[in-house]
Motif scaffolding. Structure first.
Motif, mmCIF file in Angstrom:
data_model
loop_
_atom_site.group_PDB
_atom_site.id
_atom_site.type_symbol
_atom_site.label_atom_id
_atom_site.label_comp_id
_atom_site.label_asym_id
_atom_site.label_seq_id
_atom_site.Cartn_x
_atom_site.Cartn_y
_atom_site.Cartn_z
ATOM 1 N N GLY A 248 0.807 -1.224 0.000
ATOM 2 C CA GLY A 248 0.000 0.000 0.000
ATOM 3 C C GLY A 248 0.825 1.252 0.000
ATOM 4 N N SER A 249 2.060 1.175 0.468
ATOM 5 C CA SER A 249 3.011 2.281 0.443
ATOM 6 C C SER A 249 4.345 1.758 0.944
ATOM 7 C CB SER A 249 2.555 3.434 1.342
ATOM 8 O OG SER A 249 2.620 3.055 2.713
ATOM 9 N N ALA A 250 5.395 2.518 0.677
ATOM 10 C CA ALA A 250 6.713 2.123 1.170
ATOM 11 C C ALA A 250 6.740 2.106 2.691
ATOM 12 C CB ALA A 250 7.782 3.069 0.625
ATOM 13 N N GLU A 251 5.996 3.040 3.298
ATOM 14 C CA GLU A 251 5.963 3.095 4.760
ATOM 15 C C GLU A 251 5.309 1.851 5.344
ATOM 16 O OE1 GLU A 251 5.044 5.553 2.699
ATOM 17 O OE2 GLU A 251 6.819 6.828 3.058
ATOM 18 N N ARG A 252 4.222 1.427 4.735
ATOM 19 C CA ARG A 252 3.542 0.220 5.218
ATOM 20 C C ARG A 252 4.401 -1.029 4.969
ATOM 21 N NH1 ARG A 252 -1.676 0.165 6.557
ATOM 22 N NH2 ARG A 252 -2.107 -1.872 5.608
ATOM 23 N N ALA A 253 5.099 -1.035 3.840
ATOM 24 C CA ALA A 253 6.014 -2.149 3.585
ATOM 25 C C ALA A 253 7.080 -2.214 4.673
ATOM 26 C CB ALA A 253 6.669 -1.994 2.213
ATOM 27 N N GLU A 254 7.619 -1.059 5.050
ATOM 28 C CA GLU A 254 8.640 -1.041 6.095
ATOM 29 C C GLU A 254 8.084 -1.525 7.427
ATOM 30 O OE1 GLU A 254 11.855 1.919 8.284
ATOM 31 O OE2 GLU A 254 11.079 2.412 6.289
ATOM 32 N N LEU A 255 6.882 -1.112 7.754
ATOM 33 C CA LEU A 255 6.255 -1.573 9.001
ATOM 34 C C LEU A 255 6.108 -3.095 9.016
ATOM 35 C CD1 LEU A 255 3.446 1.132 9.482
ATOM 36 C CD2 LEU A 255 5.446 0.767 10.968
ATOM 37 N N ALA A 256 5.634 -3.651 7.909
ATOM 38 C CA ALA A 256 5.449 -5.103 7.838
ATOM 39 C C ALA A 256 6.793 -5.822 7.918
ATOM 40 C CB ALA A 256 4.728 -5.477 6.546
ATOM 41 N N LEU A 257 7.791 -5.294 7.236
ATOM 42 C CA LEU A 257 9.109 -5.920 7.254
ATOM 43 C C LEU A 257 9.710 -5.895 8.655
ATOM 44 C CD1 LEU A 257 10.334 -4.398 3.881
ATOM 45 C CD2 LEU A 257 10.236 -6.853 4.365
ATOM 46 N N ARG A 258 9.640 -4.755 9.300
ATOM 47 C CA ARG A 258 10.212 -4.658 10.648
ATOM 48 C C ARG A 258 9.463 -5.562 11.622
ATOM 49 N NH1 ARG A 258 14.247 -1.251 10.929
ATOM 50 N NH2 ARG A 258 14.384 0.544 9.507
ATOM 51 N N ALA A 259 8.151 -5.637 11.477
ATOM 52 C CA ALA A 259 7.366 -6.512 12.353
ATOM 53 C C ALA A 259 7.743 -7.981 12.143
ATOM 54 C CB ALA A 259 5.872 -6.315 12.093
ATOM 55 N N ALA A 260 8.186 -8.303 10.929
ATOM 56 C CA ALA A 260 8.583 -9.681 10.619
ATOM 57 C C ALA A 260 10.054 -9.944 10.934
ATOM 58 C CB ALA A 260 8.318 -9.971 9.145
ATOM 59 N N GLY A 261 10.744 -8.930 11.433
ATOM 60 C CA GLY A 261 12.149 -9.101 11.770
ATOM 61 C C GLY A 261 13.073 -9.048 10.570
ATOM 62 N N VAL A 262 12.642 -8.340 9.520
ATOM 63 C CA VAL A 262 13.431 -8.239 8.291
ATOM 64 C C VAL A 262 13.881 -6.795 8.091
ATOM 65 C CG1 VAL A 262 13.400 -8.507 5.772
ATOM 66 C CG2 VAL A 262 12.184 -10.153 7.219
ATOM 67 N N ASP A 263 15.146 -6.590 7.835
ATOM 68 C CA ASP A 263 15.679 -5.262 7.550
ATOM 69 C C ASP A 263 15.073 -4.754 6.237
ATOM 70 O OD1 ASP A 263 17.232 -3.053 6.761
ATOM 71 O OD2 ASP A 263 19.060 -3.880 7.625
ATOM 72 N N PRO A 264 14.412 -3.598 6.251
ATOM 73 C CA PRO A 264 13.778 -3.095 5.024
ATOM 74 C C PRO A 264 14.753 -2.833 3.878
ATOM 75 C CG PRO A 264 12.961 -1.926 6.958
ATOM 76 C CD PRO A 264 14.121 -2.743 7.415
ATOM 77 N N ARG A 265 16.053 -2.741 4.202
ATOM 78 C CA ARG A 265 17.054 -2.498 3.152
ATOM 79 C C ARG A 265 17.469 -3.799 2.457
ATOM 80 N NH1 ARG A 265 21.130 0.447 7.125
ATOM 81 N NH2 ARG A 265 20.378 -1.367 8.312
ATOM 82 N N ALA A 274 10.120 -18.961 4.613
ATOM 83 C CA ALA A 274 9.564 -18.716 5.943
ATOM 84 C C ALA A 274 9.567 -17.228 6.273
ATOM 85 C CB ALA A 274 10.352 -19.498 6.989
ATOM 86 N N ALA A 275 10.619 -16.515 5.836
ATOM 87 C CA ALA A 275 10.671 -15.066 6.074
ATOM 88 C C ALA A 275 9.583 -14.349 5.281
ATOM 89 C CB ALA A 275 12.050 -14.530 5.697
ATOM 90 N N PHE A 276 9.368 -14.760 4.036
ATOM 91 C CA PHE A 276 8.280 -14.147 3.260
ATOM 92 C C PHE A 276 6.926 -14.434 3.912
ATOM 93 C CE2 PHE A 276 11.221 -13.588 -0.342
ATOM 94 C CZ PHE A 276 10.829 -12.333 -0.773
ATOM 95 N N ALA A 277 6.785 -15.617 4.500
ATOM 96 C CA ALA A 277 5.534 -15.932 5.195
ATOM 97 C C ALA A 277 5.337 -15.005 6.388
ATOM 98 C CB ALA A 277 5.546 -17.393 5.639
ATOM 99 N N ARG A 278 6.414 -14.703 7.114
ATOM 100 C CA ARG A 278 6.308 -13.774 8.248
ATOM 101 C C ARG A 278 5.934 -12.377 7.775
ATOM 102 N NH1 ARG A 278 11.295 -16.058 9.640
ATOM 103 N NH2 ARG A 278 12.359 -14.051 9.326
ATOM 104 N N VAL A 279 6.522 -11.943 6.664
ATOM 105 C CA VAL A 279 6.219 -10.610 6.127
ATOM 106 C C VAL A 279 4.751 -10.525 5.702
ATOM 107 C CG1 VAL A 279 6.730 -8.978 4.264
ATOM 108 C CG2 VAL A 279 8.607 -10.206 5.409
ATOM 109 N N ALA A 280 4.263 -11.559 5.019
ATOM 110 C CA ALA A 280 2.864 -11.552 4.582
ATOM 111 C C ALA A 280 1.919 -11.544 5.777
ATOM 112 C CB ALA A 280 2.594 -12.766 3.698
ATOM 113 N N ALA A 281 2.268 -12.279 6.822
ATOM 114 C CA ALA A 281 1.428 -12.297 8.030
ATOM 115 C C ALA A 281 1.458 -10.939 8.717
ATOM 116 C CB ALA A 281 1.912 -13.385 8.976
ATOM 117 N N ALA A 282 2.628 -10.311 8.756
ATOM 118 C CA ALA A 282 2.742 -8.993 9.396
ATOM 119 C C ALA A 282 1.933 -7.945 8.653
ATOM 120 C CB ALA A 282 4.211 -8.588 9.461
ATOM 121 N N ARG A 283 1.906 -8.025 7.337
ATOM 122 C CA ARG A 283 1.097 -7.078 6.563
ATOM 123 C C ARG A 283 -0.390 -7.233 6.911
ATOM 124 N NH1 ARG A 283 -1.364 -8.013 0.900
ATOM 125 N NH2 ARG A 283 -1.966 -5.945 0.229
#
Length: 290
Positions: A248-265, A274-283
């Motif tokens: 939905g936006s870069a900001e929301r992507a960053e929120l989901a990534l950080r919530a999943a424990g993934v560095d947005p960079r 498994a990491a992509f699954a965490r990101v999708a769940a966090a979104r």
């Protein structure tokens, strides 16, 4: 038409059979027929199939691999899009392996359109896959037929390496991740060009896929795959940028990534499924925008 000692097709038999049927291998259907009996024996051995298995074979062609499979398994369901080849296969088996003819069922269908394979349900997919549809066939059969717990396919070597690639590899990408959702994948071997007629201009690889439970996640497979597709649609971008449209936006992507424990960079090629699954769940858990 005399087979080799084990009832398998050799180079002369393949050409003789093709001539009799008026078959010329076509690029449209990615046809390259195996003419080496040792190669089909190797495929059957690596597939690990036995007397209780129901094997689906996609693209049986003139029957080289079919003849090697039939004595080893309970049943072979051969799915062949070419009407001439589909029509000829039962006769080839009846001629060269009559005691196993009742184990064969031939389906004249496009493998990508198959929705059911009858009972008992297939337990394995073993095939020399047409190169032009190899990845879609593997992924769609894993999705549509959960009874398939093992896959051993011969595909273009580049495709084999892509399917079996690990995170961080240059060839790691969408096929690697989607195959890993369902299975443990490994490159089981390589195959030279001379075992085919006509000889392709690329080498081939054998890929083994063994089903395992998908990652534990509150996200659906479709949601996880959408994240994977978005990440690799702009492969060179960081995940914060690549997933902006998806989230939905870069900001929301960053929120989901950080919530999943993934560095947005991070880039997509660094993440396992498994990491992509965490990101999708966090979104999923993000508050609605606005």
């Amino acid at each position: 038409m005399e087979p080799d000692a084990a009832g398998l097709l050799g180079p002369a038999q393949v050409r003789e059979l093709a001539t009799r049927l008026g078959v010329r291998p076509t690029k449209q259907w990615g046809q390259n027929f195996v003419v080496d009996a040792n190669t089909v024996r190797r495929i059957v051995r690596l597939a690990g199939v036995g007397a209780d298995d129901v094997v689906v074979e996609v693209g049986p062609g003139l029957g080289s691999l079919t003849l090697a499979l039939l004595p080893q398994v309970a049943r072979v369901v051969a799915v062949e899009v070419d009407p001439v080849l589909a029509g000829a296969l039962p006769g080839t088996v009846a001629s060269l392996a009559p005691s196993y003819a009742d184990r064969l069922e031939v389906r004249h269908e496009d493998a990508l359109a198959v929705t059911e394979l009858g009972e008992p349900a297939p337990t394995a997919l073993v095939a020399n896959l047409p190169y032009n549809v190899s990845v879609p066939v593997v992924l769609s059969f894993l999705e549509r037929f959960p009874s398939i717990d093992r896959v051993l396919v011969m595909v273009q070597l580049e495709v084999a390496e892509r399917l079996a690639a690990a995170p961080g590899s240059k060839v790691y990408g969408v096929p690697s991740l989607k195959a890993a959702w369902w299975t443990d994948v490994r490159l089981a071997g390589t195959v030279g060009r001379t075992v085919f007629w006509p000889a392709p201009n690329v080498d081939s690889g054998l890929v083994s896929l063994v089903r395992h439970p998908p990652p534990e996640t509150s996200a659906t497979r479709e949601e996880v795959f959408a994240a994977v597709d978005a990440a690799f649609a702009q492969r060179r971008k960081t995940l914060r940028a690549a997933l902006a449209g998806w989230a939905g936006s870069a900001e929301r992507a960053e929120l989901a990534l950080r919530a999943a424990g993934v560095d947005p960079r991070t880039r997509g090629e660094q993440l396992d499924v498994a990491a992509f699954a965490r990101v999708a769940a966090a979104r999923r858990d993000l508050p609605a925008p606005g």
